[in-house]
Motif scaffolding. Sequence first.
Motif, mmCIF file in Angstrom:
data_model
loop_
_atom_site.group_PDB
_atom_site.id
_atom_site.type_symbol
_atom_site.label_atom_id
_atom_site.label_comp_id
_atom_site.label_asym_id
_atom_site.label_seq_id
_atom_site.Cartn_x
_atom_site.Cartn_y
_atom_site.Cartn_z
ATOM 1 N N ILE A 10 0.840 -1.205 0.000
ATOM 2 C CA ILE A 10 0.000 0.000 0.000
ATOM 3 C C ILE A 10 0.876 1.256 0.000
ATOM 4 N N ARG A 11 1.936 1.252 0.791
ATOM 5 C CA ARG A 11 2.842 2.415 0.822
ATOM 6 C C ARG A 11 3.494 2.624 -0.548
ATOM 7 N N GLU A 12 3.910 1.536 -1.140
ATOM 8 C CA GLU A 12 4.524 1.644 -2.474
ATOM 9 C C GLU A 12 3.510 2.160 -3.490
ATOM 10 N N GLY A 13 2.274 1.674 -3.368
ATOM 11 C CA GLY A 13 1.230 2.154 -4.273
ATOM 12 C C GLY A 13 0.942 3.633 -4.077
ATOM 13 N N HIS A 14 0.962 4.062 -2.815
ATOM 14 C CA HIS A 14 0.733 5.486 -2.535
ATOM 15 C C HIS A 14 1.852 6.326 -3.140
ATOM 16 N N ASP A 15 3.090 5.877 -2.982
ATOM 17 C CA ASP A 15 4.219 6.634 -3.532
ATOM 18 C C ASP A 15 4.148 6.694 -5.048
ATOM 19 N N THR A 21 0.623 10.140 -10.788
ATOM 20 C CA THR A 21 -0.730 10.628 -11.071
ATOM 21 C C THR A 21 -1.001 11.973 -10.401
ATOM 22 N N TYR A 22 -0.800 12.011 -9.087
ATOM 23 C CA TYR A 22 -1.118 13.224 -8.327
ATOM 24 C C TYR A 22 -0.111 14.348 -8.603
ATOM 25 N N GLY A 23 1.180 14.020 -8.512
ATOM 26 C CA GLY A 23 2.209 15.044 -8.638
ATOM 27 C C GLY A 23 2.167 15.802 -9.955
ATOM 28 N N PRO A 24 2.112 15.117 -11.085
ATOM 29 C CA PRO A 24 2.065 15.844 -12.361
ATOM 30 C C PRO A 24 0.837 16.747 -12.490
ATOM 31 N N THR A 25 -0.288 16.304 -11.945
ATOM 32 C CA THR A 25 -1.490 17.133 -12.007
ATOM 33 C C THR A 25 -1.305 18.409 -11.198
ATOM 34 N N VAL A 26 -0.722 18.272 -9.998
ATOM 35 C CA VAL A 26 -0.468 19.459 -9.164
ATOM 36 C C VAL A 26 0.532 20.381 -9.856
ATOM 37 N N ASP A 27 1.571 19.796 -10.451
ATOM 38 C CA ASP A 27 2.562 20.627 -11.140
ATOM 39 C C ASP A 27 1.926 21.422 -12.268
ATOM 40 N N THR A 38 -6.770 21.548 9.164
ATOM 41 C CA THR A 38 -8.100 21.490 9.758
ATOM 42 C C THR A 38 -8.563 22.899 10.082
ATOM 43 N N ASP A 39 -9.798 23.029 10.531
ATOM 44 C CA ASP A 39 -10.466 24.333 10.640
ATOM 45 C C ASP A 39 -9.649 25.357 11.392
ATOM 46 N N THR A 40 -9.032 24.978 12.495
ATOM 47 C CA THR A 40 -8.286 25.934 13.308
ATOM 48 C C THR A 40 -6.789 25.832 13.067
ATOM 49 N N GLY A 41 -6.398 25.150 12.004
ATOM 50 C CA GLY A 41 -4.991 25.097 11.650
ATOM 51 C C GLY A 41 -4.168 24.188 12.528
ATOM 52 N N GLY A 42 -4.819 23.365 13.315
ATOM 53 C CA GLY A 42 -4.076 22.527 14.240
ATOM 54 C C GLY A 42 -3.453 21.305 13.590
ATOM 55 N N GLN A 43 -4.068 20.787 12.532
ATOM 56 C CA GLN A 43 -3.596 19.543 11.931
ATOM 57 C C GLN A 43 -3.454 19.719 10.422
ATOM 58 N N THR A 44 -2.343 19.219 9.886
ATOM 59 C CA THR A 44 -2.160 19.213 8.436
ATOM 60 C C THR A 44 -3.028 18.119 7.821
ATOM 61 N N VAL A 45 -3.703 18.445 6.737
ATOM 62 C CA VAL A 45 -4.555 17.477 6.046
ATOM 63 C C VAL A 45 -3.813 16.999 4.798
ATOM 64 N N GLU A 46 -3.485 15.724 4.776
ATOM 65 C CA GLU A 46 -2.785 15.142 3.632
ATOM 66 C C GLU A 46 -3.754 14.973 2.471
ATOM 67 N N PRO A 47 -3.242 14.895 1.247
ATOM 68 C CA PRO A 47 -4.157 14.750 0.094
ATOM 69 C C PRO A 47 -4.873 13.413 0.062
#
Length: 556
Positions: A10-15, A21-27, A38-47
Amino acid sequence: MFDADDLEEIREGHDRWADDTYGPTVDRFGERNEEFTTDTGGQTVEPLYTPADVSDIDHGKDVGYPGEQPYTRGVYSTMYRGRLWTMRQYAGMGTAAETNERFNYLMDEGQTGLSMAFDLPTQMGYDSDSEMAQGEVGKSGVAIDSLDDMETVFEGIPLDEVSTSMTINAPASVLLAMYIAVGDKTGVDREQLRGTIQNDILKEYIARNTYIFPPEPSMRIITDIFEFCAEEVPNFNTISISGYHIREAGATAAQELAFTLGDGLEYVGAAIEAGLDVDDFAPQLSFFFNAHNNILEEVAKFRAARRMWYKLMEERFGAEKPASKQLKFHTQTAGSTLTAQQVENNVVRVAYQALAAVLGGTQSLHTNGKDEALSLPTEQSVRTALRTQQILAHESGAADTIDPLAGSYYVESLTDDLEAEAFELLERVDERGGMRQAVEDQWVQRQIQDVAFDRQREIETGERIIVGVNEFEVDEEPKDDIEEVSEEEQREQRERLQQLRENRDNDAVEGALSELREAAEGEENVMPYIVDAVKAYATTGEICNAMRDVFGEYRG
């Protein structure tokens, strides 16, 4: 669920997905924000979240089953499949008679519990004819000067059939005594009285400032209430440890968790130090949380709160009864998110916040009226707020299965993250000598103020969009259909109080107040003496002044 080989795959698939797929689209196209939080900036939300993000979770130890430790999934085995949450609309306005009328209206519309708001003079322990009460009588809630007012509020309402929550803190002992006295006078056994007093004085020093006495005697009164109710009113919740106002002051979700539970630890510790057994009073503790706009963060917060309280009560205090370790809570939608601009948008905000509370497993819920940024809500606004809960309960399907977001990679990961951050904050509180000391040193207040400052800056610069306020604005006429308390109504309340003083047995009042002062000077439980004073029709201000004579006032 997944073995080591599965997780590695799963980790390899995510990488691979991130790179191909994700990186080129963001670029090529970018994203809406440089960073998502999150709403108050307390936690980073991963894609994206995958099973790898929750690989450290032990289902039995960390998640479990509803009604079983660690209570992450709920304190009752059937949750809303057995019984819906209590729909408790916050109400109280002007005079006792008006509040009685609003209570009956809400009950006729299907409300299942009462929630009582008090005006500022009552919250501060002043009578309506006090110089300190001028211009404030009945404005933020009902004016309760004596048992006579309380009897009027509950006229025709069977106290053995309803649960009543009272948002009162410094004079909570007095208002509880009045409620008990109404029950005594109407023939309701004290064991049949159900409800909650907020009674959370530490939160007042942190966020609201409606305190009367210094911390030490305030804590003594609270433990006296714990002891008295355990013996006399066993089904009444003796405190509602409130994160709501901490969040309204600007706290993050993790700060709301840490500081609320920290207050709870302080109350439990004080009661044990006063000689009470934890399992005698802990089942009567309850909590009060805020529901903000970020639905998934709020759900994770509620789940983390239950798990944290279970651990704290077991590890720090050795609680044995399951009920002593179960965090039961009321939720109110976030008043600080309501806007005076485009007030209809508030209906949508409240609905989403209510959904978060239900998905998070609240025991009772208040939904704000859309116009509460302007005034006390109108009947039409209150009805819409109540209908929001009823639609959620009967049409949405959200109440049909227990903890429906459990197993979500994101929600489980966020639950863990919020718990970890809150425990880190609690460690910092412990290093400062506990919540009471951290509050007296203003450390807690500074943590919240820093977050509130950053949030306001984000709104002013447009980094944080508030629909209808700094984006998607429209020209509109000011709303004129608002509830107001007239000077005539305030004058009538003062006259009612004057008549009470003329018609009661003033010798009995003075005797009861003298005995209360004597109890306060010693070590006796003050609650029986407050009940006696209430039944003699001593006023809220007179009873609080008797204790001011002994305890003094806190100046902050």
